[in-house]
Scaffold this active site. Structure first.
Site, mmCIF file in Angstrom:
data_model
loop_
_atom_site.group_PDB
_atom_site.id
_atom_site.type_symbol
_atom_site.label_atom_id
_atom_site.label_comp_id
_atom_site.label_asym_id
_atom_site.label_seq_id
_atom_site.Cartn_x
_atom_site.Cartn_y
_atom_site.Cartn_z
ATOM 1 N N THR A 42 0.818 -1.216 0.000
ATOM 2 C CA THR A 42 0.000 0.000 0.000
ATOM 3 C C THR A 42 0.845 1.256 0.000
ATOM 4 O O THR A 42 0.483 2.266 -0.597
ATOM 5 C CB THR A 42 -0.926 0.006 1.229
ATOM 6 O OG1 THR A 42 -1.886 -1.021 1.063
ATOM 7 C CG2 THR A 42 -1.641 1.326 1.397
ATOM 8 N N TYR A 56 -8.157 0.299 -3.241
ATOM 9 C CA TYR A 56 -7.131 0.947 -4.067
ATOM 10 C C TYR A 56 -6.257 -0.149 -4.671
ATOM 11 O O TYR A 56 -6.435 -1.348 -4.391
ATOM 12 C CB TYR A 56 -6.279 1.890 -3.204
ATOM 13 C CG TYR A 56 -5.738 1.208 -1.971
ATOM 14 C CD1 TYR A 56 -6.385 1.343 -0.736
ATOM 15 C CD2 TYR A 56 -4.629 0.383 -2.036
ATOM 16 C CE1 TYR A 56 -5.927 0.679 0.388
ATOM 17 C CE2 TYR A 56 -4.166 -0.278 -0.924
ATOM 18 C CZ TYR A 56 -4.819 -0.128 0.288
ATOM 19 O OH TYR A 56 -4.368 -0.798 1.396
ATOM 20 N N SER A 89 1.578 -7.699 -0.719
ATOM 21 C CA SER A 89 2.305 -8.681 0.105
ATOM 22 C C SER A 89 1.513 -9.932 0.443
ATOM 23 O O SER A 89 2.075 -10.895 0.957
ATOM 24 C CB SER A 89 2.821 -8.037 1.389
ATOM 25 O OG SER A 89 1.778 -7.891 2.328
ATOM 26 N N THR A 122 1.436 -4.474 4.120
ATOM 27 C CA THR A 122 1.245 -4.720 5.560
ATOM 28 C C THR A 122 0.690 -6.113 5.846
ATOM 29 O O THR A 122 0.794 -6.602 6.965
ATOM 30 C CB THR A 122 0.276 -3.689 6.153
ATOM 31 O OG1 THR A 122 -0.977 -3.791 5.456
ATOM 32 C CG2 THR A 122 0.828 -2.284 6.025
ATOM 33 N N ASP A 123 0.092 -6.763 4.844
ATOM 34 C CA ASP A 123 -0.572 -8.047 5.114
ATOM 35 C C ASP A 123 0.386 -9.115 5.633
ATOM 36 O O ASP A 123 0.033 -9.888 6.515
ATOM 37 C CB ASP A 123 -1.268 -8.565 3.848
ATOM 38 C CG ASP A 123 -2.492 -7.733 3.502
ATOM 39 O OD1 ASP A 123 -3.098 -7.974 2.445
ATOM 40 O OD2 ASP A 123 -2.831 -6.830 4.301
ATOM 41 N N LYS A 195 -0.052 -7.564 12.801
ATOM 42 C CA LYS A 195 -1.089 -6.663 12.278
ATOM 43 C C LYS A 195 -2.362 -6.982 13.038
ATOM 44 O O LYS A 195 -2.895 -8.075 12.937
ATOM 45 C CB LYS A 195 -1.263 -6.876 10.780
ATOM 46 C CG LYS A 195 -2.237 -5.897 10.125
ATOM 47 C CD LYS A 195 -2.248 -6.043 8.597
ATOM 48 C CE LYS A 195 -3.181 -5.031 7.942
ATOM 49 N NZ LYS A 195 -3.151 -5.121 6.455
ATOM 50 N N GLU A 316 -1.499 -29.099 27.069
ATOM 51 C CA GLU A 316 -2.778 -29.666 26.630
ATOM 52 C C GLU A 316 -2.622 -31.001 25.903
ATOM 53 O O GLU A 316 -3.595 -31.639 25.529
ATOM 54 C CB GLU A 316 -3.489 -28.679 25.695
ATOM 55 C CG GLU A 316 -4.179 -27.537 26.432
ATOM 56 C CD GLU A 316 -5.250 -28.041 27.384
ATOM 57 O OE1 GLU A 316 -5.297 -27.570 28.538
ATOM 58 O OE2 GLU A 316 -6.025 -28.939 26.980
#
Ligand code: DAS
Length: 359
Positions: A42, A56, A89, A122-123, A195, A316
């Site tokens: 971006t 965009y 990304s 950013t992904d 993120k 667990e």
């Protein structure tokens, strides 16, 4: 007489200009040399209007345009730029990571390079940052930066994020701290940042563990330091690798069955991260498939979809009995990166468990 006066004033002017150019050179020679490696995202995106902040197109603006858009950077660093690749990304692949890591290491080995900034979508920014945190072989700053609004948007966050990232990459304070993520005036460590919101500019957080520091007025302020080994302290080296082992993630949820695990194993996965519910719990319908995969030689890491907290060994599930690895507090997407690099060194479960306690 007039000729002599003219000659003297010309000489004086030449001398003055020469001193000016020396001063200018002296100034730039005192500035750090920062290379920006552009990958897309971006921060290099454009929208149809100034109010387009979703919908965009990412990865359209080239690195030279990004640099020209922030002329203030020339006052804090000698900036050069390379377009390593140009992608959104979400399409990041192992081949991109290997290309980027090799370029970073090659550049940082040069005495003329003081620091590196990587502009990135950013992904998957947190994943690239963590991967580099484990494979960069230098103490020089590496700062990963992106933006949540495209370059064409009102109050685009890209330019100030880029300016701050260049400042940080050229700073003494950032040396030896591992790969950093600088966005929204905050400095986060590559291992713990994620993120946390799909669209807001404050999305990158290390939640319960906290950011490392702030950027204020063009200066870095650190209050914490990374505690896990990184960069020159790690045992991982990708400089001679052309591929990375296939490691996948299976996500758990109510009513989950073994299909995803079986399909991922059938696809050739060498490692599998189980993004379990709660403290890495294994649903009864999935456990046999995971156990069968382990018996076939697939390394299994018990992680959690929860987002915070530790998946403890033998908590667990009986990891000793199942010969599984507990993923500590790494998110499933970061556990995948560590397991992928671990498998370039060993398939021994105990050795890999030690790596999850070290990095
Ligand atoms: N698609 C997103 C990416 O490239 C855009 C961004 O937020 O950078 O990661």
């Amino acid at each position: 007489m007039l000729f002599q006066k003219t000659a003297r004033s010309a000489a004086a002017l030449f001398g003055f200009l020469f001193c000016l150019s020396l001063a200018a050179q002296a100034q730039t020679s005192t500035l750090p040399n920062v290379t920006i490696l552009a990958t897309g995202g971006t921060i290099a995106g454009t929208g149809a209007t100034s109010t387009t902040t979703v919908g965009y197109t990412a990865a359209t603006v080239g690195i030279q345009t990004l640099i020209q858009a922030v002329p203030e950077m020339t006052k804090i660093a000698n900036v050069s730029g390379e377009q390593v690749f140009q992608i959104a990304s979400e399409n990041m692949g192992n081949e991109h990571w290997l290309l980027l890591a090799k370029r970073v290491n090659t550049l940082l080995a040069q005495p003329t390079v003081d620091g590196i900034v990587i502009t990135h979508g950013t992904d998957t920014l947190e994943e690239t940052a963590y991967f580099l945190n484990l494979v960069v072989k230098s103490r020089k700053p590496v700062v990963v930066v992106g933006s949540m609004r495209p370059s064409t948007a009102l109050s685009a966050d890209g330019p100030i994020n880029l300016y701050n990232a260049v400042m940080l990459a050229g700073s003494q304070e950032a040396i030896g701290r591992g790969v950093l993520v600088a966005m929204n005036d905050q400095i986060n460590g590559a291992r713990d940042v994620t993120k946390s919101n799909t669209t807001t500019t404050d999305t990158f957080k290390a939640s319960e563990l906290g950011m490392l520091g702030y950027i204020q007025g063009g200066k870095p302020y650190f209050y914490r330091t990374a505690t896990r080994k990184h960069t020159v302290e790690t045992e991982f080296d990708v400089m001679n690798l052309s591929t990375l082992p296939q490691v996948e993630i299976a996500y758990a949820h109510a009513n989950v069955g073994p299909v995803a695990v079986e399909a991922l194993v059938a696809s050739g996965a060498k490692g599998l991260i189980h993004a379990g519910v709660g403290n890495g719990s294994l649903p009864a319908k999935v456990r046999p498939a995971l156990s069968a995969a382990r018996k076939k030689g697939v390394l299994i890491v018990r992680s959690s979809r929860v987002g915070q907290g530790i998946v403890a060994r033998n908590g667990e599930a009986n990891d000793d009995e199942l010969d599984f690895v507990a993923g500590d507090n790494l998110s499933p997407q970061k556990a995948r990166i560590l397991l992928m690099l671990a498998l370039t060194k060993t398939t021994n479960t105990r050795d890999i468990q030690k790596m999850f306690s070290t990095y």
